[in-house]
Write an enzyme that holds these catalytic residues in place. Structure first.
Site, PDB file in Angstrom:
ATOM      1  CB  SER A  89      -0.867   0.136   1.222  1.00 56.13           C
ATOM      2  OG  SER A  89      -1.590   1.347   1.477  1.00 56.13           O
ATOM      3  CE1 TYR A  93      -4.561  -2.087   5.282  1.00 53.31           C
ATOM      4  CE2 TYR A  93      -3.633  -0.139   4.647  1.00 53.31           C
ATOM      5  CZ  TYR A  93      -4.142  -1.377   4.115  1.00 53.31           C
ATOM      6  OH  TYR A  93      -4.198  -1.460   2.585  1.00 53.31           O
TER       7      TYR A  93
HETATM    8  P1  NAD Z   1     -11.453  -6.202  -0.345  1.00 51.86           P
HETATM    9  O1  NAD Z   1     -12.121  -6.035   1.027  1.00 51.86           O
HETATM   10  O2  NAD Z   1     -12.254  -6.158  -1.617  1.00 51.86           O
HETATM   11  O3  NAD Z   1     -10.614  -7.635  -0.559  1.00 51.86           O
HETATM   12  C1  NAD Z   1      -9.905  -8.115   0.596  1.00 51.86           C
HETATM   13  C2  NAD Z   1      -9.849  -9.515   0.155  1.00 51.86           C
HETATM   14  O4  NAD Z   1      -9.025 -10.133   1.359  1.00 51.86           O
HETATM   15  C3  NAD Z   1     -11.291 -10.133   0.446  1.00 51.86           C
HETATM   16  O5  NAD Z   1     -11.092 -11.305  -0.540  1.00 51.86           O
HETATM   17  C4  NAD Z   1     -11.089 -10.722   1.896  1.00 51.86           C
HETATM   18  O6  NAD Z   1     -12.058 -11.825   1.886  1.00 51.86           O
HETATM   19  C5  NAD Z   1     -10.068 -11.384   1.811  1.00 51.86           C
HETATM   20  N1  NAD Z   1      -9.301 -11.749   3.229  1.00 51.86           N
HETATM   21  C6  NAD Z   1      -9.539 -11.132   4.325  1.00 51.86           C
HETATM   22  N2  NAD Z   1      -9.119 -11.744   5.552  1.00 51.86           N
HETATM   23  C7  NAD Z   1      -8.905 -12.987   4.941  1.00 51.86           C
HETATM   24  C8  NAD Z   1      -8.149 -14.118   5.400  1.00 51.86           C
HETATM   25  N3  NAD Z   1      -7.944 -14.208   6.961  1.00 51.86           N
HETATM   26  N4  NAD Z   1      -7.840 -15.098   4.757  1.00 51.86           N
HETATM   27  C9  NAD Z   1      -8.009 -15.055   3.384  1.00 51.86           C
HETATM   28  N5  NAD Z   1      -8.581 -14.021   2.712  1.00 51.86           N
HETATM   29  C10 NAD Z   1      -8.985 -12.972   3.595  1.00 51.86           C
HETATM   30  O7  NAD Z   1     -10.241  -5.007  -0.478  1.00 51.86           O
HETATM   31  P2  NAD Z   1      -9.252  -4.748  -1.340  1.00 51.86           P
HETATM   32  O8  NAD Z   1      -9.071  -3.225  -1.414  1.00 51.86           O
HETATM   33  O9  NAD Z   1      -9.261  -5.452  -2.627  1.00 51.86           O
HETATM   34  O10 NAD Z   1      -7.892  -5.209  -0.693  1.00 51.86           O
HETATM   35  C11 NAD Z   1      -6.899  -5.915  -1.217  1.00 51.86           C
HETATM   36  C12 NAD Z   1      -5.474  -5.815  -0.881  1.00 51.86           C
HETATM   37  O11 NAD Z   1      -5.214  -4.459  -1.403  1.00 51.86           O
HETATM   38  C13 NAD Z   1      -5.427  -5.486   0.667  1.00 51.86           C
HETATM   39  O12 NAD Z   1      -4.097  -6.243   1.246  1.00 51.86           O
HETATM   40  C14 NAD Z   1      -5.416  -4.352   0.925  1.00 51.86           C
HETATM   41  O13 NAD Z   1      -4.623  -3.825   2.086  1.00 51.86           O
HETATM   42  C15 NAD Z   1      -4.431  -3.687  -0.356  1.00 51.86           C
HETATM   43  N6  NAD Z   1      -4.683  -2.292  -0.613  1.00 51.86           N
HETATM   44  C16 NAD Z   1      -6.056  -1.915  -1.227  1.00 51.86           C
HETATM   45  C17 NAD Z   1      -6.285  -0.489  -1.286  1.00 51.86           C
HETATM   46  C18 NAD Z   1      -7.260   0.045  -1.738  1.00 51.86           C
HETATM   47  O14 NAD Z   1      -7.542   1.352  -1.719  1.00 51.86           O
HETATM   48  N7  NAD Z   1      -8.474  -0.462  -2.027  1.00 51.86           N
HETATM   49  C19 NAD Z   1      -4.842   0.467  -1.382  1.00 51.86           C
HETATM   50  C20 NAD Z   1      -3.864  -0.094  -0.712  1.00 51.86           C
HETATM   51  C21 NAD Z   1      -3.735  -1.508  -0.592  1.00 51.86           C
END
Ligand code: NAD
Length: 268
Positions: A153, A166
């Site tokens: 991130s 986080y």
């Molecule tokens: P999201 O909530 O749509 O997806 C997160 C996924 O992780 C989901 O499929 C959820 O079921 C899964 N998950 C959570 N706990 C879990 C576990 N214990 N075992 C297996 N799977 C698990 O959110 P997203 O935005 O798609 O996030 C995906 C990644 O991207 C994360 O690591 C997040 O930190 C990172 N990220 C997101 C953003 C953003 O702006 N959306 C920015 C930077 C980083």
């Protein structure tokens, strides 16, 4: 059409049933990889991603595991090897937030975020690295013995009050990724991170769901749009390919300029 192919390669995307993970899974499949969609939530939701891939002519299946649970992670990899034989690409994507003012943060909020966002990446990377080293390079499919892509991130470098657990997890991912890349490079294993800015997914729903929230969010993004899962998916597929064969041990930020200190833009 991509100028590269992931044909013959096997990918595992953790948290591949939602948001960024789903976007990555679709693009890996589009480039020809067979994709295992890890999920911890309802199986039916993961099956929707599988269906989307299969109806576009790709190969995929859904597999349940909580990435913070060692036994479940090991069972997931065993299942993957039975199904697809091996692994070439791991996308360590699963993650969540449990936000709180620091003084009110519970140990459970801290442990949950560190357990999934950091320990979960460790557990999956370790299993993948073991298989990459065992199998070595298969020249017909890739110049590398394996690729590990960590979903980090912008908060691996931007401090984030109210989200200390986080930001700590993502800072940890950065040095885990770099140390792993250093240790595994002699085995021809590439390890790197993607550092998304604000991507429109369920994790940050409240940050873009209303016009007021969106306007506030856009003040942090010089390029003036929120990112989409497809933006990240395209980058991940390219990074996994031999087009990126000399890239290891670094984070590629994909953030519309969020890491450019936009607050300083008119303050010179
Ligand atoms: P999201 O909530 O749509 O997806 C997160 C996924 O992780 C989901 O499929 C959820 O079921 C899964 N998950 C959570 N706990 C879990 C576990 N214990 N075992 C297996 N799977 C698990 O959110 P997203 O935005 O798609 O996030 C995906 C990644 O991207 C994360 O690591 C997040 O930190 C990172 N990220 C997101 C953003 C953003 O702006 N959306 C920015 C930077 C980083």
């Amino acid at each position: 059409m991509n100028s590269y192919s992931l044909k013959g390669q096997v990918a595992l995307v953790t948290g591949g049933d939602s948001g960024i993970g789903k976007g990555v899974a679709l693009q890996l499949a589009r480039a020809g990889a067979k994709v295992a969609i890890n999920h911890v939530d309802a199986h039916e939701v993961a099956e929707l991603t599988v269906d989307e891939i299969v109806s576009a002519g790709g190969e995929a299946y859904a597999i349940h595991a909580d990435v913070s649970n060692e036994a479940e992670v090991q069972a997931m990899f065993a299942d993957l090897y039975q199904r697809f034989g091996t692994i070439d690409i791991l996308v360590n994507n699963a993650g969540l937030q449990r936000d709180s003012k620091f003084v009110d943060m519970t140990l459970e909020q801290w442990n949950t975020v560190l357990g999934i966002n950091l320990t979960g990446q460790f557990l999956c990377a370790r299993e993948a690295a073991r298989e990459f080293i065992r199998r070595g390079v298969v020249a017909e499919t890739s110049r590398a013995a394996g690729k590990i892509i960590c979903m980090s991130s912008v908060h691996e470098v931007i401090p984030w009050g109210g989200h200390v657990n986080y930001a700590t997890s993502k800072g940890g991912v950065m040095l885990m990724m770099k140390s792993l890349a250093q240790e595994l490079a002699p085995h021809k294993i590439r390890v790197l991170s993607i550092g998304p800015g604000a991507i429109q997914t369920p994790i940050n729903h409240s940050a873009w769901a209303t016009p007021e929230a969106l306007e506030k969010l856009l003040t942090l993004i010089p390029y003036n749009r929120v990112g989409q899962p497809e933006d990240i998916g395209k980058l991940a597929a390219w990074l996994a390919s031999d087009e990126a064969d000399y890239i290891t041990g670094t984070t590629i930020f994909i953030d519309g300029g969020m890491t450019l200190y936009p607050g300083f833009a008119d303050n010179g």
